[in-house]
Write an enzyme that holds these catalytic residues in place. Structure first.
Site, PDB file in Angstrom:
ATOM      1  N   ASP A  99      46.956  88.039  93.579  1.00 24.65           N
ATOM      2  CA  ASP A  99      45.735  88.580  92.996  1.00 24.65           C
ATOM      3  C   ASP A  99      45.513  89.939  93.642  1.00 24.65           C
ATOM      4  OD1 ASP A  99      43.107  88.646  91.831  1.00 24.65           O
ATOM      5  OD2 ASP A  99      43.088  86.464  91.946  1.00 24.65           O
ATOM      6  N   ASP A 204      42.281  91.832  89.377  1.00 24.49           N
ATOM      7  CA  ASP A 204      40.876  91.441  89.378  1.00 24.49           C
ATOM      8  C   ASP A 204      39.975  92.497  88.731  1.00 24.49           C
ATOM      9  OD1 ASP A 204      38.938  89.448  90.541  1.00 24.49           O
ATOM     10  OD2 ASP A 204      38.188  91.243  91.539  1.00 24.49           O
ATOM     11  N   GLU A 259      42.091  90.960  84.513  1.00 22.56           N
ATOM     12  CA  GLU A 259      40.874  90.188  84.297  1.00 22.56           C
ATOM     13  C   GLU A 259      39.801  91.153  83.843  1.00 22.56           C
ATOM     14  OE1 GLU A 259      37.546  87.474  86.516  1.00 22.56           O
ATOM     15  OE2 GLU A 259      38.115  89.470  87.192  1.00 22.56           O
ATOM     16  N   HIS A 332      38.883  79.403  89.324  1.00 26.77           N
ATOM     17  CA  HIS A 332      38.009  79.318  90.495  1.00 26.77           C
ATOM     18  C   HIS A 332      36.606  79.873  90.237  1.00 26.77           C
ATOM     19  CE1 HIS A 332      39.345  83.347  90.192  1.00 26.77           C
ATOM     20  NE2 HIS A 332      38.540  83.739  91.145  1.00 26.77           N
ATOM     21  N   ASP A 333      36.374  80.413  89.047  1.00 26.96           N
ATOM     22  CA  ASP A 333      35.077  81.026  88.749  1.00 26.96           C
ATOM     23  C   ASP A 333      34.178  80.171  87.864  1.00 26.96           C
ATOM     24  OD1 ASP A 333      35.516  83.340  90.225  1.00 26.96           O
ATOM     25  OD2 ASP A 333      36.403  84.415  88.535  1.00 26.96           O
TER      26      ASP A 333
HETATM   27  C1  GLC Z   1      36.655  88.241  89.689  1.00 24.92           C
HETATM   28  C2  GLC Z   1      37.104  87.043  90.485  1.00 24.92           C
HETATM   29  C3  GLC Z   1      35.918  86.470  91.197  1.00 24.92           C
HETATM   30  C4  GLC Z   1      35.348  87.516  92.119  1.00 24.92           C
HETATM   31  C5  GLC Z   1      35.016  88.794  91.362  1.00 24.92           C
HETATM   32  C6  GLC Z   1      34.779  89.928  92.305  1.00 24.92           C
HETATM   33  O1  GLC Z   1      35.797  87.903  88.674  1.00 24.92           O
HETATM   34  O2  GLC Z   1      37.739  86.115  89.676  1.00 24.92           O
HETATM   35  O3  GLC Z   1      36.219  85.296  91.895  1.00 24.92           O
HETATM   36  O4  GLC Z   1      34.190  87.017  92.735  1.00 24.92           O
HETATM   37  O5  GLC Z   1      36.078  89.194  90.533  1.00 24.92           O
HETATM   38  O6  GLC Z   1      35.968  90.283  92.941  1.00 24.92           O
END
Ligand code: GLC
Ligand code: CA
Length: 559
Positions: A99, A204, A259, A332-333
């Protein structure tokens, strides 16, 4: 492989290391633990692993606040054990993705520590430092943007008499990607890992890495995402990603998935459409994760199957022939999907149905640890017991509007901590996750829901996942077929077809405990098809249809 793109036939297992498996007995999951479970991951049929961040981090956002991009968090191991893991994974034919968080670092990263020393420090311009505005003599932040995790997006620094921008937590200052030195740092970081053998990155919140020049005020809209139009999907994002591709990524045989909160298929295509402008292989969508909430998991609404279907079909159809989907229903979110879109009462049935529903679509499936055994939400008795920074932020905001008991309910339902409870390996102490007291609560259902119990049961959810992954791998219609949805208005059934070179697959999923009559669409004779997957025994067909049992799923193949 249809066009030499290996990621199209890949199946990814997503690990959130802290809660996966503790190998050295300190209550925290680590890479030794992962090493000991590689056979398990391989047994699923997954041929890639994506690790949520495992770099050194003060854990303000559990690893998404990175203080050293070229090392491993001591809680999880060190560079040697990571190299060992990489080798062991490769020996099994599995790829490994890291990541990469480029939008922000930790405030404890040496770059940031330097940047706040003085305005003329060479690192000052690595971040967005801006002077205060004065409104009627009062000091106010440089603009009105809000952060996702902690109030306004600016934090004041006494020493500098300036504010820094943080779109997430205060301990996650945004990096200034307009600065070519920052981009050079990230190219270095990418090469560091790729040269070690890493096979690619999940990037990310990558659509946030450029901001409108001048950082103007936003017209106030929603309290939590004020400023979005100035930091989401700006044209420079594509420029920077193209630069990373040209200078680094295209020189390696690697994979990238971005993402991008609040991105539509149209905006995603700017980055992932195959052709010379392509800068990422896939994009992680969010719209299908909003079928029981409004924009964020913390603003609940009743689950709407139609909303889910619209989102899934939208991505399937708009990417067809142009780009490749990233398919997922957990990470995980988000809270556990059975607790959201399925039914804890019909845990195994709805778990199988949800698995087939998303994994038989077109794209690369991602499976989040514990999803394959049907882990469900934890329900902790007090809000303070939820460690995540965004959960605590949501609780704070909600407590201005709702009584305590309601706030707790909201958190129990929506918190991403739900996905972060330790993996349930067995019915032994601490669910077999660790000898020591785990860093976070184990779900009390672990004696019922665990890997060991499901290993030898041919009807278990775990073995269904194995079967499904094999089925996908072996059937070009699943990998490459077109997608067509039937009964789009139905509120209980999700029915779609995949078609490839004369082979058709009909997927029928009930999202209800009620009995629902299903009639095969025109052109289908169920009796002539081969039922290849299902979640019940004794599957009769009556008058070219059937009446569903709770959360029933059937998949028919027509050759
Ligand atoms: C993304 C990650 C998340 C994190 C956020 C800030 O959405 O998946 O877990 O808190 O970015 O980095
Ligand atoms: Ca450990």
């Amino acid at each position: 492989m249809a066009d030499g793109k290996w990621y199209k036939e890949m199946c990814v297992y997503h690990i959130w290391t802290r809660s996966f498996c503790d190998g050295n007995g300190d209550g925290i999951g680590d890479l030794w633990g992962v090493l000991s479970k590689l056979d398990y991951i391989q047994s699923l049929g997954a041929n890639a692993i994506w690790f949520s961040p495992i770099y050194p981090s003060p854990n303000a956002d559990f690893g998404y606040d990175i203080s050293d991009y070229k090392n491993i968090h001591p809680d999880y191991g060190n560079l040697e054990v990571f190299a060992q893991l990489l080798e062991a994974a490769h020996a099994r034919g599995m790829r490994v993705f890291l990541d990469l968080v480029m939008n922000h670092s930790s405030d404890e990263h040496p770059w940031f520590i330097e940047s706040r020393k003085s305005r003329d420090n060479p690192y000052h311009d690595y971040y967005y430092w801006r002077p205060a505005r004065r409104i009627r003599g009062r000091r106010v932040p440089p603009n009105n943007w809000t952060s996702h995790f902690e109030g306004e997006a600016w934090e004041y620094d006494e020493g500098l008499d300036e504010y820094y921008l943080h779109l997430f937590a205060k301990k996650q200052p945004d990096l200034n990607m307009d600065n070519p030195r920052v981009r050079a740092e990230f190219k270095e970081i990418m090469r560091f890992w790729l040269d070690m053998g890493v096979d690619g990155f999940r990037e990310d919140v990558v659509t946030f890495i450029a901001k409108t020049p001048g950082l103007p005020n936003s017209y106030p809209r929603l309290p939590a995402v004020n400023g979005l139009e100035h930091f989401s999907n700006l044209p420079k994002v594509h420029d920077y990603l193209m630069e990373f591709k040209r200078d680094v990524l295209e020189h390696y045989d690697c994979f990238t998935v971005g993402e991008s909160p609040s991105t539509t298929p149209e905006t995603a295509l700017r980055y992932i459409a195959e052709g010379p402008g392509q800068v990422l292989d896939e994009m992680i969508a969010f719209s299908h994760m909003e079928a029981d909430c409004v924009l964020t998991d913390m603003v609940p609404r009743p689950f709407s199957l139609r909303k889910l279907k619209r989102a899934m079909s939208d991505w399937q159809l708009k990417l067809e022939g142009k780009a490749w989907n990233a398919l997922y229903i957990e990470n995980h979110d988000h809270a556990r999907v059975i607790s959201r879109y399925g039914s804890e009462r019909y845990r195994v049935e709805s778990g199988k149905m949800l698995a087939a529903m998303y994994m038989l679509q077109r794209g690369t499936p991602f499976i989040y640890q514990g999803q394959e055994i049907g882990m469900t939400n934890i329900r902790l008795p007090r809000v303070e017991m939820y460690p995540d920074v965004s959960t605590q932020n949501a609780a704070r905001i909600a407590s201005h509007l709702l009584p305590r008991s309601q706030v707790l309910k909201l958190i129990q339902r929506g918190a991403r901590d739900n996905a972060r409870s330790p993996m349930q390996w067995s019915a032994e102490k601490n669910a077999g996750f660790s000898e020591a007291t785990p860093w976070f609560c184990v779900n009390e259902n672990y004696r019922e829901v665990n890997v060991a119990k499901q290993e030898d049961d041919p009807e278990s959810l775990l073995n269904f996942y194995r079967k499904l992954i094999r089925f996908r791998r072996d059937n070009p219609v699943v990998l490459y077929g077109t997608y067509h949805e039937y009964l789009p208005k139905d509120k209980k059934l999700y029915v779609y077809e995949r078609e490839h070179e004369g082979v058709r697959l009909l997927v029928i999923c009930s999202f209800s405990a009620d009995q629902v009559r299903f009639d095969a669409p025109a052109g289908y004779e169920l009796d002539r098809g081969l039922q290849v997957l299902g979640n019940y025994d004794l599957n009769f067909v009556i008058a070219n249809g059937f009446t569903t049992r709770p959360y029933e799923m059937r998949v028919y193949l027509f050759e």
